[in-house]
Structure formats: C-alpha cells, structure tokens
Write a protein that holds these residues in place. Structure first.
Motif, PDB file in Angstrom:
ATOM      1  N   GLN A 165       0.793  -1.221   0.000  1.00 49.86           N
ATOM      2  CA  GLN A 165       0.000   0.000   0.000  1.00 49.86           C
ATOM      3  C   GLN A 165       0.831   1.279   0.000  1.00 49.86           C
ATOM      4  O   GLN A 165       0.330   2.353  -0.334  1.00 49.86           O
TER       5      GLN A 165
ATOM      6  N   ASN B  76      -4.489   2.436  -5.127  1.00 46.18           N
ATOM      7  CA  ASN B  76      -3.997   1.224  -4.502  1.00 46.18           C
ATOM      8  C   ASN B  76      -4.088   0.050  -5.465  1.00 46.18           C
ATOM      9  O   ASN B  76      -5.061  -0.047  -6.235  1.00 46.18           O
TER      10      ASN B  76
ATOM     11  N   THR C 187      -4.228   6.915   2.627  1.00 50.00           N
ATOM     12  CA  THR C 187      -3.980   5.473   2.664  1.00 50.00           C
ATOM     13  C   THR C 187      -2.888   5.155   3.668  1.00 50.00           C
ATOM     14  O   THR C 187      -1.860   5.832   3.703  1.00 50.00           O
TER      15      THR C 187
ATOM     16  N   HIS D 273      -8.542   3.317   8.041  1.00 45.77           N
ATOM     17  CA  HIS D 273      -9.479   3.168   6.924  1.00 45.77           C
ATOM     18  C   HIS D 273     -10.867   2.791   7.433  1.00 45.77           C
ATOM     19  O   HIS D 273     -11.867   3.433   7.126  1.00 45.77           O
TER      20      HIS D 273
ATOM     21  N   THR E 102       0.142   8.771   1.611  1.00 49.11           N
ATOM     22  CA  THR E 102       0.277   7.561   2.408  1.00 49.11           C
ATOM     23  C   THR E 102       0.728   7.948   3.811  1.00 49.11           C
ATOM     24  O   THR E 102       1.634   8.769   3.965  1.00 49.11           O
TER      25      THR E 102
END
Length: 584
Positions: free
Chosen positions: A188, A236, A361, A371, A458
């Motif tokens: 990820q 992703n 993410t 998430h 991220t």
C-alpha cells in the motif's frame, strides 16, 4: 423479541464483515516479510504507472494478461522484487534498453531473466539503474488464478453467473493482494503516481467496466471487444479491478464542492429499474460527506457504482456494490437501533473509503483501523445528516455489542497482517469519543483539515494520532498519547472506578495503560459534569452523600464500576485536588 433476534443476526454479519481481510497468523515466514515490508529490492524503485491488460476465459476459469510497470529509480539498483501469486505462470519479462545500432541510439525491447520464489518473481535488469533514471518493464503471463470462494472475505478472481445465466466476473483481493491476478509491487505504500490503465478483452455479448473513465471500446476480429479504462490519480493496487457482465449504464452529474462531479452507474441490465431508485441515495450522501470531509477526492476520475458479484468493496472510482438494492446491511441494521435501516450500508460505507483509504492510505495494513474506523464512523455522520444528532449517537453506540476485544486494532508491522476486526466498530467508537472530548466544532474542522493535509498521501497511524493530538491548542490540552495507546494497541476497556469516602467522590481508571488520562462527561446525581480522570484515586467532588449515583455519558466507550468506601480507603488515596467543576 424480534429486535433481539434481528440484532443477533446483524452482530453475526458484522463479525463476518470484520473478518474480510483474512485469518490471523501466529507465526510469520520469509514470504510474509517479503509481501509485507519494503525490502531492498522494493525500496530502490518507485511505481509511476501501471498498464494492465487481461483476457479472461470463463469456461476454463483462466486468464491471459500483460502488465507494464513504468518506474523511477529513487536509488541505484538492478534486482526487482515483483509480487505474482501462484498458480499463475509468468511467460516472459521484457524491458526497454538503449542500444547503438546503425550509427544511432535506438530503444529496443530485451528479454529479462527471472526466477520464482513462492509468490515473488525476482527480476534482474540487463544493467544497473542509477538514481534518477526511469524505465518500464513488461510481464506476460497466463494461468488459472486463485478463485474466490466467499468474496469479498475470501479473495481472488470471481467466476459467477447472474440470475439470467450470463457470465459475471470480477476480482476481490484486499489483504490477499492484487498480485493474485496481475504482477505488481503489492504494497500500500507505493501507489502509481500517474494512475493506471486497464484493458479488458471480453466477448462482444458482455460489457467490461474498470476504474476511472472509459477511454474507448475497440471491436476485435475474433468476436471480442477490448474496453479501455484509465484512472489518472494514484490508486492502490487492490483497488484496480475489472467487472464483466451484462451491464446497463446511466450517468448523472452532482453539483459538488469542487465543481461538477460525474456519477456513473453500471448495473446488471435486468436490475436497472430498482438500481435507479436505490442509487438516489448517492447525491445526499455526497452532499453530507463533502460537508464533513471536504470535496470528493477524485473529481478527475469521477464517482462510480458498479454492481458486483459480491457484497462490496471500496474500489477507487469504481465502487463494488452488491447489497441487493435494499437498505441496511443485507437488509439488517448492524446497530440494532433501527437507525441503519434508512440508508444503504454499502453505498455509504464504501463511498466513505474514497476519503479514508483511497485518498488517505495507510502504508502498512497493520494500520488499517484508520481506513475502517473512519469509514464506519461515516455511517454515524450520515445518520446524523439524515436523521439528527441523537440518531447518529444511537447508531454508533448500538454497534458496541459487536466489539470483541480479541486483539489490538493495530496489527504487527511488516508482515502484511491487519489488526482486529474491531477496527470497524471499536474504531468508530474511539473516533466518536474523541469527537465528544474535543467538541463538535473542533472535530468537524479537524476532519476537514485532515483531508486537506493528507490528501492523496500515504500515512501511518502514528502520524494520524499526532495530527489529532496537536491539531490545535484545545486538542493538545484534551487528547494525549495514552488514549490511542489504550484503544489501538490493547484490548482493555478502561474501567471508571468510583466511590464515596469522607464525603468526597473519588475516581480513578482501572484496566488501563500506565499514564492513562481521559476527559469525560458524567452525571453526578442530576448534574452533568466534565472531568479529567487518571489512574490514581483523586477527588472529583466534595460534599457528596454515600448514596449518590454516577452515570457515564454514553458517548464514551468505557465501563464503570462502583467501589465501596472500604475499597476506596484501602487504596490509600492521597490526591485531594478537585478537578471537576462545571463548566470544565
């Protein structure tokens, strides 16, 4: 009685939902580390773009495909780790090389040697790359991919037929990984900076849907057509998926916070009428979420719902929908409060992931409480938008019986392992409690700023925790590391221990981490108080009768236990500072 039966069924469904990323491992292997960490053969290169082509064979349950990865060298390197899950077979690997030919430099494709190790393909480039260089590498493969037995909880390629007997195919691979059907850097933390293209070749009788926008449909001379889709934003790897079936399509435009948002819907043709009615929920959902979270993160790629042969998944700009065109979660209210029967669970929950999971993410799935906790809390937010604040509270509090406290919400790092399925309901209740600690206005501004600051980035859980604690002077005063340590990294539910001794109301936290301190709302007798409680007995109020009752505000996820005067005295309390005075 009927409500109890309904709630029990809903709680069981919730447990199944929370298990969707796979069973917990106790021992971890080299393969787990290769998959879950950024080792030396992943670290030196950064994915810029994916170009994926796939042709499924429904009768044989097989696929043939090719994937081109454009990448930049962020350090010197030559060997690449490519994730590619068995039993798929790699046929050849090609890369571009510059050669001197007939007096000039030309770019040519060159075969690249590779070896298999479990679910990894090791690729050795023809020559070392230097930091700052860019290149592409192309993989050609075929085989029978792992089939999903019970998607989306059990991942893989999905081979089904719709109710009319037509082939219906897709992929669900969160946790298991996109490498179950195409080669990639399956982590990820590295999303393709310039997005991805997806080319799906299917029989002319079927429609193929992918992420982003449809660029073209090309009719081939063998009775097939290739549907070419492109998403231009980072995405992703597990979010990039094909949907193949007898689809009908219509479009709408949402007048959103950042302009006109194209909303496309692809559903099985025989379900179009009821889909058009059910999907009327999209516009009010988008309006609510943009008010609370900020603009939809992917205006360039559009918003899309696609009917899927499984319950649902947050596939970016192509959300999988399989809730049967009914409100609730498969027709049930997960909260047992009745509030969740006024909206479609999959539309609300999976759409919220566009903000929490797809735009912001976590680099390691160990931190996926972010998430799922925020997506689950979005259900409360939408319930409040639709039915009022009390209804929202009813909903999130009603989720608590499904919390198991079996494992911490944060999992082990570097081995591709998520934390407890409690990341949904316990995560939502943690966020709800933080909201009530800092206050509605601060919380709402904090959510908006969070989505600005970490837009398409991220993150780690630690970064999110630090952001919330240090958001402003108020949050810095009211929040602290011990709150996150308690709820994210342990299974303990803090217990408010209280009792009357020497006409004073004493309180402390039990079943908690060292240094745990939490501001909270309580009712003493008939008066509401805001107090800060920590791990040693201290006085909250003086001049209290022994028969006083203390009630904890339901918006705090804690337990409460009354102690006798003898028990308080035995603890030898010495702190006499009165800290609970209205207003706090």
């Amino acid at each position: 009685m009927h409500r109890s039966i309904l709630f029990t069924a809903a709680a069981l469904q919730c447990i199944a939902l929370q298990a969707q990323l796979g069973a917990v491992q106790v021992k971890y292997t080299k393969e787990d580390s290769l998959r879950g960490s950024i080792g030396p053969y992943r670290a030196w290169w950064d994915v810029v773009q994916y170009d994926v082509s796939v042709r499924p064979n429904y009768e044989e349950r097989s696929i043939t495909g090719s994937t081109t990865i454009a990448f930049d060298a962020v350090a010197d390197g030559q060997r690449m780790q490519i994730d590619f899950q068995q039993p798929l077979v790699m046929d050849k690997v090609m890369t571009e090389v510059v050669v001197y030919e007939n007096g000039s430099l030309v770019v040519k494709d060159q075969s690249v040697p590779f070896t298999h190790e479990g679910n990894v393909v090791w690729v050795d480039l023809p020559s070392p790359m230097v930091k700052g260089n860019a290149s592409t590498i192309t993989f050609h493969y075929h085989g029978v991919p792992r089939a999903a037995v019970r998607p989306p909880w059990d991942g893989g390629w999905i081979w089904k037929k719709d109710s009319k007997g037509n082939p219906w195919m897709s992929v669900a691979c969160q946790g298991l990984g996109a490498s179950v059907w195409y080669p990639c850097k399956d982590h990820q933390s590295d999303e393709p900076d310039r997005g991805a293209s997806l080319h799906i070749t299917v029989p002319d009788s079927l429609v193929a849907v992918g992420n982003g926008r449809l660029r073209s449909t090309v009719k081939n001379d063998d009775g097939t057509s290739t549907w070419n889709w492109m998403v231009i934003n980072p995405i992703n790897t597990y979010n990039l998926v094909p949907y193949i079936g007898k689809y009908a399509h219509w479009s709408e435009v949402f007048d959103g916070a950042a302009g006109k948002l194209d909303c496309d819907h692809w559903v099985l043709a025989h379900n179009e009428a009821k889909a058009r009615e059910q999907f009327k929920q999209v516009a009010p959902m988008l309006e609510c979420f943009e008010e609370w979270f900020g603009p939809f993160p992917f205006y360039e790629d559009g918003y899309k719902l696609v009917e899927a042969p499984h319950l649902g998944m947050e596939h970016q700009s192509a959300i999988a929908y399989g809730n049967g065109y009914q409100n609730g979660y498969l027709g049930m209210d997960r909260s047992g409060s009745g509030r969740g029967m006024k909206w479609d669970y999959i539309i609300i929950h999976e759409s919220a992931h566009e903000w929490f999971g797809n735009s912001i993410t976590t680099g390691d799935i160990a931190d996926m409480w972010f998430h799922e906790g925020f997506a689950c809390y979005s259900e409360t937010v939408y319930t409040e938008c639709q039915q009022g604040k009390e209804a929202g509270e009813d909903y999130v509090v009603g989720l608590r019986p499904a919390i198991r406290n079996d494992r911490p919400m944060i999992g082990p790092y570097g081995v591709n392992e998520e934390g407890s399925g409690d990341m949904y309901t316990k995560g939502a209740n943690l966020i709800h409690m933080i909201r009530h600690i800092v206050g509605d206005s601060t919380f709402k501004v904090m959510l908006l700023e969070m989505n600005k600051r970490f837009y398409r980035k991220t993150v780690t859980s630690a970064e999110i925790e630090d952001f919330m604690i240090n958001f402003n002077e108020r949050t810095n005063r009211l929040l602290n590391e011990s709150i996150f340590e308690q709820y994210l990294r342990t299974t303990q539910v803090p217990t408010l221990e209280w009792g009357v001794y020497k006409k004073k109301l004493w309180m402390r936290w039990g079943n908690c981490v060292n240094g745990f301190a939490l501001p909270m709302n309580i009712t003493i007798g008939e008066q509401e108080w805001e107090v800060r409680v920590w791990g040693e007995y201290h006085v909250v109020r003086e001049g209290v009768r022994g028969n006083v009752e203390v009630e904890v505000d339901r918006n705090w996820y804690v337990s409460s236990q009354r102690k006798t005067k003898k028990e308080v005295k035995a603890a030898n309390p010495k702190q006499y500072r009165t800290i609970g005075v209205p207003p706090f």
